[in-house]
Design an enzyme around this catalytic site. Structure first.
Site, PDB file in Angstrom:
ATOM      1  N   TYR A   9      10.951  18.091   1.874  1.00  0.00           N
ATOM      2  CA  TYR A   9      10.505  18.794   3.085  1.00  0.00           C
ATOM      3  C   TYR A   9      11.558  18.673   4.186  1.00  0.00           C
ATOM      4  CZ  TYR A   9       8.045  19.199   7.596  1.00  0.00           C
ATOM      5  OH  TYR A   9       7.694  19.517   8.883  1.00  0.00           O
TER       6      TYR A   9
HETATM    7  P1  NAD Z   1       0.256  24.261   9.944  1.00  0.00           P
HETATM    8  O1  NAD Z   1       0.319  24.333   8.465  1.00  0.00           O
HETATM    9  O2  NAD Z   1      -1.053  23.956  10.566  1.00  0.00           O
HETATM   10  O3  NAD Z   1       0.816  25.618  10.571  1.00  0.00           O
HETATM   11  C1  NAD Z   1       1.843  26.378   9.968  1.00  0.00           C
HETATM   12  C2  NAD Z   1       1.322  27.800   9.785  1.00  0.00           C
HETATM   13  O4  NAD Z   1       2.379  28.607   9.263  1.00  0.00           O
HETATM   14  C3  NAD Z   1       0.157  27.908   8.802  1.00  0.00           C
HETATM   15  O5  NAD Z   1      -0.997  28.434   9.447  1.00  0.00           O
HETATM   16  C4  NAD Z   1       0.667  28.841   7.699  1.00  0.00           C
HETATM   17  O6  NAD Z   1      -0.339  29.702   7.198  1.00  0.00           O
HETATM   18  C5  NAD Z   1       1.786  29.587   8.420  1.00  0.00           C
HETATM   19  N1  NAD Z   1       2.828  30.099   7.519  1.00  0.00           N
HETATM   20  C6  NAD Z   1       3.478  29.430   6.543  1.00  0.00           C
HETATM   21  N2  NAD Z   1       4.349  30.243   5.910  1.00  0.00           N
HETATM   22  C7  NAD Z   1       4.258  31.451   6.518  1.00  0.00           C
HETATM   23  C8  NAD Z   1       4.910  32.721   6.315  1.00  0.00           C
HETATM   24  N3  NAD Z   1       5.819  32.899   5.353  1.00  0.00           N
HETATM   25  N4  NAD Z   1       4.572  33.744   7.124  1.00  0.00           N
HETATM   26  C9  NAD Z   1       3.644  33.578   8.111  1.00  0.00           C
HETATM   27  N5  NAD Z   1       2.987  32.414   8.326  1.00  0.00           N
HETATM   28  C10 NAD Z   1       3.296  31.364   7.553  1.00  0.00           C
HETATM   29  O7  NAD Z   1       1.363  23.192  10.395  1.00  0.00           O
HETATM   30  P2  NAD Z   1       1.613  22.494  11.807  1.00  0.00           P
HETATM   31  O8  NAD Z   1       1.312  21.064  11.668  1.00  0.00           O
HETATM   32  O9  NAD Z   1       0.994  23.297  12.896  1.00  0.00           O
HETATM   33  O10 NAD Z   1       3.211  22.623  11.900  1.00  0.00           O
HETATM   34  C11 NAD Z   1       3.810  23.730  12.587  1.00  0.00           C
HETATM   35  C12 NAD Z   1       5.318  23.638  12.448  1.00  0.00           C
HETATM   36  O11 NAD Z   1       5.789  22.428  13.040  1.00  0.00           O
HETATM   37  C13 NAD Z   1       5.807  23.624  11.000  1.00  0.00           C
HETATM   38  O12 NAD Z   1       7.007  24.380  10.937  1.00  0.00           O
HETATM   39  C14 NAD Z   1       6.103  22.160  10.735  1.00  0.00           C
HETATM   40  O13 NAD Z   1       7.122  21.980   9.763  1.00  0.00           O
HETATM   41  C15 NAD Z   1       6.562  21.694  12.110  1.00  0.00           C
HETATM   42  N6  NAD Z   1       6.319  20.272  12.349  1.00  0.00           N
HETATM   43  C16 NAD Z   1       5.041  19.802  12.400  1.00  0.00           C
HETATM   44  C17 NAD Z   1       4.819  18.454  12.672  1.00  0.00           C
HETATM   45  C18 NAD Z   1       3.437  17.880  12.749  1.00  0.00           C
HETATM   46  O14 NAD Z   1       3.330  16.656  12.911  1.00  0.00           O
HETATM   47  N7  NAD Z   1       2.376  18.678  12.670  1.00  0.00           N
HETATM   48  C19 NAD Z   1       5.897  17.609  12.894  1.00  0.00           C
HETATM   49  C20 NAD Z   1       7.192  18.117  12.810  1.00  0.00           C
HETATM   50  C21 NAD Z   1       7.389  19.466  12.570  1.00  0.00           C
HETATM   51  C1  UGA Z   2       4.132  14.453   9.922  1.00  0.00           C
HETATM   52  C2  UGA Z   2       3.878  15.908   9.446  1.00  0.00           C
HETATM   53  O1  UGA Z   2       2.925  15.939   8.389  1.00  0.00           O
HETATM   54  C3  UGA Z   2       5.131  16.574   8.973  1.00  0.00           C
HETATM   55  O2  UGA Z   2       4.866  17.956   8.766  1.00  0.00           O
HETATM   56  C4  UGA Z   2       6.156  16.404  10.043  1.00  0.00           C
HETATM   57  O3  UGA Z   2       7.311  17.081   9.819  1.00  0.00           O
HETATM   58  C5  UGA Z   2       6.410  14.930  10.290  1.00  0.00           C
HETATM   59  O4  UGA Z   2       5.195  14.389  10.804  1.00  0.00           O
HETATM   60  C6  UGA Z   2       7.494  14.700  11.287  1.00  0.00           C
HETATM   61  O5  UGA Z   2       7.314  13.957  12.265  1.00  0.00           O
HETATM   62  O6  UGA Z   2       8.559  15.252  11.109  1.00  0.00           O
HETATM   63  P1  UGA Z   2       3.889  12.094   8.793  1.00  0.00           P
HETATM   64  O7  UGA Z   2       4.655  11.235   9.730  1.00  0.00           O
HETATM   65  O8  UGA Z   2       3.835  11.696   7.370  1.00  0.00           O
HETATM   66  O9  UGA Z   2       4.396  13.608   8.803  1.00  0.00           O
HETATM   67  O10 UGA Z   2       2.448  12.231   9.449  1.00  0.00           O
HETATM   68  P2  UGA Z   2       0.992  11.756   9.015  1.00  0.00           P
HETATM   69  O11 UGA Z   2       0.475  12.552   7.875  1.00  0.00           O
HETATM   70  O12 UGA Z   2       0.176  11.754  10.244  1.00  0.00           O
HETATM   71  O13 UGA Z   2       1.221  10.264   8.468  1.00  0.00           O
HETATM   72  C7  UGA Z   2       1.565   9.178   9.328  1.00  0.00           C
HETATM   73  C8  UGA Z   2       1.602   7.916   8.498  1.00  0.00           C
HETATM   74  O14 UGA Z   2       0.268   7.627   8.034  1.00  0.00           O
HETATM   75  C9  UGA Z   2       2.464   8.021   7.230  1.00  0.00           C
HETATM   76  O15 UGA Z   2       3.154   6.825   7.015  1.00  0.00           O
HETATM   77  C10 UGA Z   2       1.457   8.248   6.110  1.00  0.00           C
HETATM   78  O16 UGA Z   2       1.842   7.743   4.863  1.00  0.00           O
HETATM   79  C11 UGA Z   2       0.250   7.499   6.621  1.00  0.00           C
HETATM   80  N1  UGA Z   2      -1.017   8.041   6.104  1.00  0.00           N
HETATM   81  C12 UGA Z   2      -1.283   9.368   6.136  1.00  0.00           C
HETATM   82  C13 UGA Z   2      -1.931   7.160   5.567  1.00  0.00           C
HETATM   83  O17 UGA Z   2      -1.697   5.936   5.512  1.00  0.00           O
HETATM   84  N2  UGA Z   2      -3.114   7.651   5.099  1.00  0.00           N
HETATM   85  C14 UGA Z   2      -3.422   8.979   5.140  1.00  0.00           C
HETATM   86  O18 UGA Z   2      -4.535   9.360   4.694  1.00  0.00           O
HETATM   87  C15 UGA Z   2      -2.474   9.862   5.682  1.00  0.00           C
END
Ligand code: NAD
Ligand code: UGA
Length: 322
Positions: A149
């Protein structure tokens, strides 16, 4: 001001689109409603968007011409993507390259001919760092992803820099650090933890719970997007960390949830999962210097809001779990 928010039916995209609309922007949202988690969750988000006046189109960025979508747009907020660190191995990888690399490249190509475009904000990730060299990690530190990823998020970030350098597309990449808050994805830690706490079911921890994250409240991520969209001091191709300043272990998080919940939690410790890094922690000096942005919601307050959201959804029978 007119915005295009991709991934608008997702977690971060829905918060951002609603905020833009409430600030008076004209907002178009697009989303393909991928099946990574339940469509019902995204339909709930879509209802919130429509109530806020966002126009939402269901489409896949990889399969439709994108130039018409960008024709009158001032700012693109590119949130669409395939998230989730731990699921990005094996046969799933092509889903990640399609959604994160190919779709971003296609959008950047369309942005080249978008006459009004003055900012293209890309949702990058702390996962580009992998197990970082030092903490707090700076944008200039070596990116060395620890999951497939992270590789795709870094590749797309490089594309944003390339299109800025070669074609003056006004990109900026924001490296979000683990975002949380109401409507967080169901695969992520806090949604699972607070839901299990409310239902008094076991919380599953991957590893020993000593892993540390710089958790970031979703409203702060939204305000960072607005800050770089509106700033005139951000150079095309810029890359900024967006981190909440929490740097707390997963076990530390459980301590807060126990207090908010008011009674003991049931916790099961499972093996750690491939792709998970031990620690994240980002310096936000660069975005503060360029825009004045700083996080405003601390972990205790943010967790409390996340818990209340889950408790309300469970009490009303409206929380979609998967
Ligand atoms: P999410 O899955 O809730 O939202 C992403 C959305 O993108 C989804 O609704 C999905 O249907 C849509 N999507 C995917 N492929 C597509 C395509 N080809 N065309 C149109 N729509 C499409 O995820 P999120 O947690 O809201 O994350 C949003 C963005 O932020 C992502 O790019 C993710 O990599 C990035 N990000 C998220 C986190 C986090 O902690 N949530 C951290 C770092 C980066
Ligand atoms: C999150 C998002 O899922 C990614 O899309 C994003 O890019 C990433 O943050 C980021 O900062 O770049 P992650 O840190 O793994 O990834 O977020 P969580 O799913 O909230 O997990 C946080 C920690 O809790 C991880 O160490 C994970 O292993 C742990 N975890 C998660 C558990 O122990 N139990 C669970 O049920 C889920």
């Amino acid at each position: 001001m007119r915005a295009l928010v991709t991934g608008a039916a997702g977690f971060v995209g829905s918060h951002l689109a609603v905020r833009l609309a409430s600030d008076g922007w004209s907002v178009d949202g697009v989303d393909s409603f991928t099946d990574y988690y339940s469509r019902a969750r995204k339909e709930d988000n879509a209802a919130v968007l429509r109530a806020a006046g966002v126009r939402l189109l269901e489409l896949d960025l990889n399969t439709v011409p994108l130039e018409p979508l960008l024709a009158d747009v001032d700012v693109v907020f590119h949130q669409a993507g395939q998230p989730g660190v731990r699921k990005s191995w094996g046969d799933n990888f092509s889903t990640y390259t399609e959604a994160n690399v190919n779709a971003t490249q296609k959008l950047l190509e369309a942005a080249r001919s978008a006459k009004k475009l003055r900012r293209f904000v890309y949702a990058s990730s702390s996962s580009v760092y992998g197990d970082a060299e030092r903490f707090p990690t700076r944008e200039s530190d070596l990116p060395r992803p620890h999951s497939p990823y992270g590789v795709t998020k870094l590749a797309a970030e490089h594309l944003c820099v390339l299109y800025a350098r070669n074609f003056d597309v006004p990109t900026v990449s924001l490296r979000y650090f683990t975002v949380y808050g109401p409507r967080q994805r169901p695969d992520m830690a806090f949604t699972r933890f607070v839901t299990a706490a409310v239902e008094e079911s076991p919380i599953k921890i991957f590893g020993d719970g000593n892993q540390i994250r710089d958790f970031t409240y979703v409203e702060d991520v939204v305000s960072a997007n607005l800050a770089v969209a509106e700033s005139t001091r951000v150079a095309p191709g810029a890359v900024f960390n967006v981190a909440g300043g929490s740097s707390i272990s997963v076990n530390g998080v459980l301590g807060h949830i126990r207090e908010i919940h008011g009674s003991e939690l049931h916790v099961d410790y499972l093996p750690r999962v491939d792709g998970d890094v031990f620690r994240t922690g980002g310096s936000t000096a660069a975005i503060a210097e360029a825009t004045g942005w700083a996080p405003t919601v601390d972990i205790r307050e943010g967790l409390s809001r996340h818990y209340q959201w889950a408790a309300k959804g469970i009490a009303e029978g409206t929380l979609v779990r998967l």
